[in-house]
Design a protein around this motif. Structure first.
Motif, PDB file in Angstrom:
ATOM      1  N   LEU A   1      11.328   5.968  -9.731  1.00 16.74           N
ATOM      2  CA  LEU A   1      12.138   5.907 -10.948  1.00 16.74           C
ATOM      3  C   LEU A   1      11.464   5.063 -12.027  1.00 16.74           C
ATOM      4  CD1 LEU A   1      15.693   5.487  -9.382  1.00 16.74           C
ATOM      5  CD2 LEU A   1      14.760   7.539 -10.447  1.00 16.74           C
ATOM      6  N   LEU A   2      10.900   3.933 -11.641  1.00 14.45           N
ATOM      7  CA  LEU A   2      10.254   3.059 -12.621  1.00 14.45           C
ATOM      8  C   LEU A   2       8.958   3.669 -13.148  1.00 14.45           C
ATOM      9  CD1 LEU A   2      10.876  -0.390 -10.890  1.00 14.45           C
ATOM     10  CD2 LEU A   2      11.868   0.400 -13.049  1.00 14.45           C
ATOM     11  N   MET A   3       8.207   4.360 -12.304  1.00 14.04           N
ATOM     12  CA  MET A   3       6.996   5.032 -12.765  1.00 14.04           C
ATOM     13  C   MET A   3       7.347   6.164 -13.720  1.00 14.04           C
ATOM     14  SD  MET A   3       4.209   3.573 -11.688  1.00 14.04           S
ATOM     15  CE  MET A   3       2.890   4.789 -11.711  1.00 14.04           C
ATOM     16  N   ASP A   4       8.464   6.829 -13.474  1.00 11.16           N
ATOM     17  CA  ASP A   4       8.920   7.864 -14.405  1.00 11.16           C
ATOM     18  C   ASP A   4       9.283   7.271 -15.757  1.00 11.16           C
ATOM     19  OD1 ASP A   4      10.031  10.581 -15.148  1.00 11.16           O
ATOM     20  OD2 ASP A   4      11.889   9.426 -15.163  1.00 11.16           O
ATOM     21  N   ARG A   5       9.844   6.056 -15.738  1.00 16.76           N
ATOM     22  CA  ARG A   5      10.283   5.422 -16.984  1.00 16.76           C
ATOM     23  C   ARG A   5       9.130   4.780 -17.747  1.00 16.76           C
ATOM     24  NH1 ARG A   5      15.235   1.342 -16.527  1.00 16.76           N
ATOM     25  NH2 ARG A   5      16.210   3.331 -15.955  1.00 16.76           N
ATOM     26  N   TYR A   6       8.224   4.107 -17.037  1.00 16.56           N
ATOM     27  CA  TYR A   6       7.189   3.322 -17.718  1.00 16.56           C
ATOM     28  C   TYR A   6       5.755   3.814 -17.472  1.00 16.56           C
ATOM     29  CZ  TYR A   6      10.999  -0.099 -17.991  1.00 16.56           C
ATOM     30  OH  TYR A   6      12.193  -0.726 -18.227  1.00 16.56           O
ATOM     31  N   GLY A   7       5.572   4.788 -16.590  1.00 18.03           N
ATOM     32  CA  GLY A   7       4.235   5.128 -16.132  1.00 18.03           C
ATOM     33  C   GLY A   7       3.423   6.031 -17.029  1.00 18.03           C
TER      34      GLY A   7
ATOM     35  N   ALA B   1       0.834  -1.202   0.000  1.00 16.77           N
ATOM     36  CA  ALA B   1       0.000   0.000   0.000  1.00 16.77           C
ATOM     37  C   ALA B   1       0.871   1.256   0.000  1.00 16.77           C
ATOM     38  CB  ALA B   1      -0.932  -0.008   1.204  1.00 16.77           C
ATOM     39  N   ILE B   2       1.973   1.217   0.727  1.00 17.48           N
ATOM     40  CA  ILE B   2       2.896   2.353   0.751  1.00 17.48           C
ATOM     41  C   ILE B   2       3.519   2.567  -0.621  1.00 17.48           C
ATOM     42  CG2 ILE B   2       5.075   3.181   1.722  1.00 17.48           C
ATOM     43  CD1 ILE B   2       4.308   1.658   4.305  1.00 17.48           C
ATOM     44  N   ILE B   3       3.891   1.472  -1.292  1.00 18.04           N
ATOM     45  CA  ILE B   3       4.479   1.564  -2.629  1.00 18.04           C
ATOM     46  C   ILE B   3       3.488   2.156  -3.611  1.00 18.04           C
ATOM     47  CG2 ILE B   3       5.263   0.163  -4.589  1.00 18.04           C
ATOM     48  CD1 ILE B   3       6.656  -1.664  -2.540  1.00 18.04           C
ATOM     49  N   VAL B   4       2.231   1.717  -3.555  1.00 17.56           N
ATOM     50  CA  VAL B   4       1.191   2.260  -4.445  1.00 17.56           C
ATOM     51  C   VAL B   4       1.007   3.747  -4.190  1.00 17.56           C
ATOM     52  CG1 VAL B   4      -1.261   2.186  -5.038  1.00 17.56           C
ATOM     53  CG2 VAL B   4       0.005   0.052  -4.700  1.00 17.56           C
ATOM     54  N   PHE B   5       1.018   4.149  -2.927  1.00 15.61           N
ATOM     55  CA  PHE B   5       0.872   5.565  -2.587  1.00 15.61           C
ATOM     56  C   PHE B   5       1.952   6.400  -3.257  1.00 15.61           C
ATOM     57  CE2 PHE B   5       2.195   9.129   0.072  1.00 15.61           C
ATOM     58  CZ  PHE B   5       1.023   9.840   0.211  1.00 15.61           C
ATOM     59  N   PHE B   6       3.205   5.976  -3.142  1.00 13.89           N
ATOM     60  CA  PHE B   6       4.296   6.744  -3.732  1.00 13.89           C
ATOM     61  C   PHE B   6       4.309   6.639  -5.251  1.00 13.89           C
ATOM     62  CE2 PHE B   6       5.951   6.790   0.594  1.00 13.89           C
ATOM     63  CZ  PHE B   6       6.470   8.072   0.674  1.00 13.89           C
ATOM     64  N   ALA B   7       3.791   5.540  -5.787  1.00  9.52           N
ATOM     65  CA  ALA B   7       3.741   5.386  -7.240  1.00  9.52           C
ATOM     66  C   ALA B   7       2.891   6.481  -7.883  1.00  9.52           C
ATOM     67  CB  ALA B   7       3.199   4.006  -7.613  1.00  9.52           C
ATOM     68  N   TYR B   8       1.796   6.844  -7.233  1.00 10.98           N
ATOM     69  CA  TYR B   8       0.871   7.814  -7.822  1.00 10.98           C
ATOM     70  C   TYR B   8       0.984   9.220  -7.247  1.00 10.98           C
ATOM     71  CZ  TYR B   8      -1.349   4.004 -10.308  1.00 10.98           C
ATOM     72  OH  TYR B   8      -1.576   2.936 -11.152  1.00 10.98           O
ATOM     73  N   LEU B   9       1.499   9.357  -6.052  1.00 13.69           N
ATOM     74  CA  LEU B   9       1.581  10.674  -5.438  1.00 13.69           C
ATOM     75  C   LEU B   9       3.013  11.154  -5.224  1.00 13.69           C
ATOM     76  CD1 LEU B   9      -1.282  10.416  -2.779  1.00 13.69           C
ATOM     77  CD2 LEU B   9      -1.369  11.399  -5.069  1.00 13.69           C
ATOM     78  N   GLY B  10       3.974  10.274  -5.438  1.00 16.38           N
ATOM     79  CA  GLY B  10       5.367  10.652  -5.213  1.00 16.38           C
ATOM     80  C   GLY B  10       5.827  11.783  -6.111  1.00 16.38           C
TER      81      GLY B  10
END
Length: 215
Positions: free
Chosen positions: A140-146, A56-65
């Motif tokens: 970093l991965l969300m920046d690359r593939y998101g 859940a913490i990872i998902v939070f940062f994936a979209y709001l980081g």
């Protein structure tokens, strides 16, 4: 930045990053020390809840980081360089066994000073699973593939597999520790540290070339 549907190679690359920074095998002896004295039912509860909370913490940062970075006026090239440096330090700690020692100290502190708190949240979910390395890798991965829904799903899918592997290993932690032993577990962590060092170097290179494109 990759476009379209992510490839299998992209998924494997993202999965390797998460597996290395989370280090499921390396968490086994730490978890056993953390839960020493608890009955089997309580151990199982901690083994299941900790990974779920960390995801859940990872998902939070994936979209709001990225919103947090924007609010702080931090560009992604700068974050790539800083994030790559952080991952490189984690790799250094893994290679020289300092990361395991630091995590074990964190677990020991929690057992003596935070006994009344839910161990599934602290220190298991954060910082042992969803620590700085996992959060940085997510951004970093969300920046690359998101840029696409498929890319976002691929990154979160890779994170889910890595966190799921943690959960599976912690549920059978006593058996894993008995079969492999601390020597094998620490050896695997050091090999993964070499892989992470190479990935960190590539991330730093990407950050530098984003600021100074090659001619």
């Amino acid at each position: 930045m990759p476009s379209g549907v992510p490839s299998v190679e992209d998924f494997i690359s993202a999965l390797v990053v998460f597996l290395v920074v989370v280090d499921p095998i390396g968490l086994v002896p730490i978890y056993l020390g953390l839960t020493r004295g608890f009955d089997s039912r309580r151990k199982r509860t901690i083994a299941l809840r900790g990974p779920l909370i960390s995801f859940a913490i990872i998902v939070f940062f994936a979209y709001l980081g990225e919103l947090v970075l924007s609010a702080l006026s931090i560009g992604m090239p700068a974050f790539r360089i800083a994030g790559g440096a952080l991952l490189f330090w984690i790799a250094f700690e893994m290679l020289f066994q300092r990361r395991a020692e630091r995590k074990e100290r964190t677990a020991d502190d929690a057992r003596t000073e935070e006994e009344a708190h839910d161990l599934a949240v602290f220190p298991l979910a954060i910082p042992l699973i969803a620590g700085p390395g996992a959060i940085t890798s997510t951004l970093l991965l969300m920046d690359r593939y998101g840029a696409t829904l498929g890319g976002q799903g691929m990154v979160l899918g890779a994170a889910a597999v890595a966190v799921g592997s943690v959960m599976a290993l912690l549920v059978v932690a006593d058996l894993v520790n008995k079969l492999l032993g601390r020597t094998v577990i620490h050896t695997v962590s050091r090999v993964l540290g070499i892989v992470l060092a190479a990935l960190a170097a590539q991330t730093i290179i990407e950050g530098i070339t984003a600021v100074y494109p090659p001619h």
